[in-house]
Design a protein around this motif. Sequence first.
Motif, mmCIF file in Angstrom:
data_model
loop_
_atom_site.group_PDB
_atom_site.id
_atom_site.type_symbol
_atom_site.label_atom_id
_atom_site.label_comp_id
_atom_site.label_asym_id
_atom_site.label_seq_id
_atom_site.Cartn_x
_atom_site.Cartn_y
_atom_site.Cartn_z
ATOM 1 N N ALA A 233 0.796 -0.550 0.091
ATOM 2 C CA ALA A 233 0.589 -0.178 -0.684
ATOM 3 C C ALA A 233 1.156 1.260 0.310
ATOM 4 C CB ALA A 233 -1.160 -0.150 1.173
ATOM 5 N N VAL A 234 1.188 1.587 -0.880
ATOM 6 C CA VAL A 234 1.971 3.018 -1.402
ATOM 7 C C VAL A 234 1.078 4.246 -2.193
ATOM 8 C CG1 VAL A 234 4.257 1.443 -1.438
ATOM 9 C CG2 VAL A 234 3.071 2.316 -3.635
ATOM 10 N N CYS A 235 1.905 5.370 -2.539
ATOM 11 C CA CYS A 235 1.578 6.250 -3.222
ATOM 12 C C CYS A 235 2.865 7.119 -2.986
ATOM 13 C CB CYS A 235 1.050 7.438 -1.858
ATOM 14 S SG CYS A 235 0.803 9.400 -2.689
ATOM 15 N N VAL A 236 2.890 6.922 -4.561
ATOM 16 C CA VAL A 236 4.844 6.857 -5.261
ATOM 17 C C VAL A 236 4.556 8.339 -5.603
ATOM 18 C CG1 VAL A 236 4.955 5.151 -6.331
ATOM 19 C CG2 VAL A 236 2.903 6.468 -7.765
ATOM 20 N N THR A 237 2.851 9.755 -5.939
ATOM 21 C CA THR A 237 3.493 10.753 -6.452
ATOM 22 C C THR A 237 2.984 11.562 -4.364
ATOM 23 O OG1 THR A 237 0.804 11.071 -6.602
ATOM 24 C CG2 THR A 237 1.648 10.554 -8.315
ATOM 25 N N GLN A 238 2.977 12.591 -4.667
ATOM 26 C CA GLN A 238 3.334 13.919 -3.151
ATOM 27 C C GLN A 238 2.186 12.773 -2.443
ATOM 28 O OE1 GLN A 238 3.063 15.433 -0.865
ATOM 29 N NE2 GLN A 238 0.480 15.871 -1.225
ATOM 30 N N THR A 239 2.708 13.199 -1.374
ATOM 31 C CA THR A 239 1.942 12.590 0.216
ATOM 32 C C THR A 239 1.213 13.489 1.054
ATOM 33 O OG1 THR A 239 4.205 12.053 1.258
ATOM 34 C CG2 THR A 239 3.143 9.749 -0.370
ATOM 35 N N ILE B 81 10.993 5.991 -1.221
ATOM 36 C CA ILE B 81 10.754 6.290 -2.174
ATOM 37 C C ILE B 81 11.660 7.536 -2.802
ATOM 38 C CG2 ILE B 81 8.682 6.987 -4.252
ATOM 39 C CD1 ILE B 81 7.084 5.225 -2.971
ATOM 40 N N GLY B 82 12.874 7.502 -3.647
ATOM 41 C CA GLY B 82 13.032 9.016 -3.768
ATOM 42 C C GLY B 82 12.444 9.756 -5.139
ATOM 43 N N SER B 83 12.032 10.887 -5.353
ATOM 44 C CA SER B 83 11.679 12.047 -6.214
ATOM 45 C C SER B 83 12.511 12.735 -6.809
ATOM 46 C CB SER B 83 10.372 11.937 -5.448
ATOM 47 O OG SER B 83 9.115 12.232 -7.089
ATOM 48 N N MET B 84 12.052 13.382 -8.644
ATOM 49 C CA MET B 84 11.844 14.587 -8.587
ATOM 50 C C MET B 84 11.201 14.906 -10.001
ATOM 51 S SD MET B 84 16.582 13.463 -10.416
ATOM 52 C CE MET B 84 16.292 12.378 -11.448
ATOM 53 N N ILE B 85 11.107 16.005 -10.798
ATOM 54 C CA ILE B 85 10.885 15.742 -12.038
ATOM 55 C C ILE B 85 11.180 15.690 -12.622
ATOM 56 C CG2 ILE B 85 12.229 18.055 -12.648
ATOM 57 C CD1 ILE B 85 9.817 19.631 -13.534
ATOM 58 N N GLY C 135 -1.385 -4.716 -11.281
ATOM 59 C CA GLY C 135 -1.025 -2.901 -11.122
ATOM 60 C C GLY C 135 -0.939 -2.687 -9.365
ATOM 61 N N LEU C 136 -0.700 -1.514 -9.402
ATOM 62 C CA LEU C 136 -1.297 -1.045 -7.858
ATOM 63 C C LEU C 136 -2.164 0.152 -7.743
ATOM 64 C CD1 LEU C 136 2.763 -1.014 -6.694
ATOM 65 C CD2 LEU C 136 1.973 -3.002 -6.499
ATOM 66 N N LEU C 137 -2.981 -0.271 -6.502
ATOM 67 C CA LEU C 137 -3.720 0.427 -6.324
ATOM 68 C C LEU C 137 -3.116 2.079 -5.367
ATOM 69 C CD1 LEU C 137 -6.893 1.889 -5.802
ATOM 70 C CD2 LEU C 137 -7.073 0.337 -3.953
ATOM 71 N N ALA C 138 -3.393 3.041 -5.922
ATOM 72 C CA ALA C 138 -1.891 4.434 -5.709
ATOM 73 C C ALA C 138 -3.842 5.488 -5.990
ATOM 74 C CB ALA C 138 -1.310 4.749 -6.250
ATOM 75 N N PRO C 139 -3.171 6.565 -5.518
ATOM 76 C CA PRO C 139 -4.020 8.142 -6.121
ATOM 77 C C PRO C 139 -3.358 8.307 -7.370
ATOM 78 C CG PRO C 139 -3.258 8.731 -3.768
ATOM 79 C CD PRO C 139 -2.666 6.916 -4.356
ATOM 80 N N GLY C 140 -4.407 8.786 -7.959
ATOM 81 C CA GLY C 140 -3.759 9.067 -9.892
ATOM 82 C C GLY C 140 -3.108 10.070 -9.775
ATOM 83 N N CYS C 141 -2.868 10.486 -8.889
ATOM 84 C CA CYS C 141 -1.411 12.023 -9.020
ATOM 85 C C CYS C 141 -1.485 12.510 -7.593
ATOM 86 C CB CYS C 141 -2.461 13.300 -10.192
ATOM 87 S SG CYS C 141 -1.316 14.856 -10.236
ATOM 88 N N GLY C 142 -0.823 13.818 -7.857
ATOM 89 C CA GLY C 142 0.085 14.268 -6.280
ATOM 90 C C GLY C 142 -1.234 13.902 -5.375
ATOM 91 N N THR C 143 -1.700 13.949 -3.790
ATOM 92 C CA THR C 143 -2.263 13.726 -2.776
ATOM 93 C C THR C 143 -2.720 15.410 -2.553
ATOM 94 O OG1 THR C 143 -1.377 12.120 -2.155
ATOM 95 C CG2 THR C 143 -3.351 12.866 -0.921
#
Length: 343
Positions: free
Chosen positions: A24-30, A144-148, A314-322
């Motif tokens: 259970a993760v979010c790969v966008t903004q949390t 989870i590291g992240s950048m543009i 796939g993985l369930l998650a938000p479609g964009c940043g929270t």
Amino acid sequence: MSEYTQKERLVRVLQGEKVDRMPAVCVTQTGTVDQMEAIDVFWPEANYDAAKLAALAEAGHTVVGFEAIRVPFDITAEAEFFGCGIKDGTKVQQPSVISHVVKSLDDLKQFEGFDVADPAKRTSIVLEAIKILKEKYEDEVPIIGSMIGPFSLAQHLTGDSWFMDIMTKQEYGLEVMEFATDFSIKYALAQVEAGASVFSIIDPTASYQLIGGDFYKMFVVPFHQKLIDALHEKGVPSVLHICGDTTEGLAIMETCGVDAISVDQNVNAATAVTKVEKALIVGNLDPVNCLWNQSAEFVKTESERVLKELDGKGLLAPGCGTVSQTPTENLQAMIEVAKSWTY
């Protein structure tokens, strides 16, 4: 007791291996206001202080329950690194880029020899926050590291002329992309060295819809591939998020070798999984009209619908940043459903 740590479960899933259940993760903004109030750490200060950034990122795990800790929250530190003007964020809004620094290839020369760990730059704050989290969680929880992404960084550097430039000044466009990708690789690997075990690339303007297939193949795919290859050499799986309806571009997007593609609410998840061969599809609960503005029960219903559409691919998650005002109970409803999916 689970057979897998949270880190093992996520990394294995992204690398195409079987596990016991969905992470259970979010790969966008949390970041959310609920989390800020729970730990007394707030935007915008948390974007500029490593300890506060780490604490608020950690709250997505300790307060909400995500099985990963994602750093950072916004995608402006990279443009700020090179001197682009930034509009400060607020308690509920992230910062944004308001001015640009590159009009010609000569403008890139001033940045030669850049150091992503420069203590005067906000990128160093992100790196330090990851180190803090790595020291605390070691191999138990994935960071989870992240950048543009490099295409959107190029657009931040050059401004709105970027989209015309890639069509009319291709040599210039390709040189800017080489520069942006070189920075992206160095910054990504610095995050990995600091402790990131998964990487999320947020490249919102690298859109098949915006630039078409031919330009996407020329100005996006080879540069994403360089970045992802560099991450794979370190054993780090990657997720790519591009905003909008990416349905018809998913097959091309996958050719860069990315492990998973995060799709937003404009994409039908059932269709998305048919468009790719190996990449996991991540998403795609509507962050506004579901996660923010509906009840926890509605979120559960929508989560179950999306899981059926993903069909184990796939993985369930938000479609964009929270959205920052999203209630904690709604995110927890999504998490509960995700954790119920067994493979």
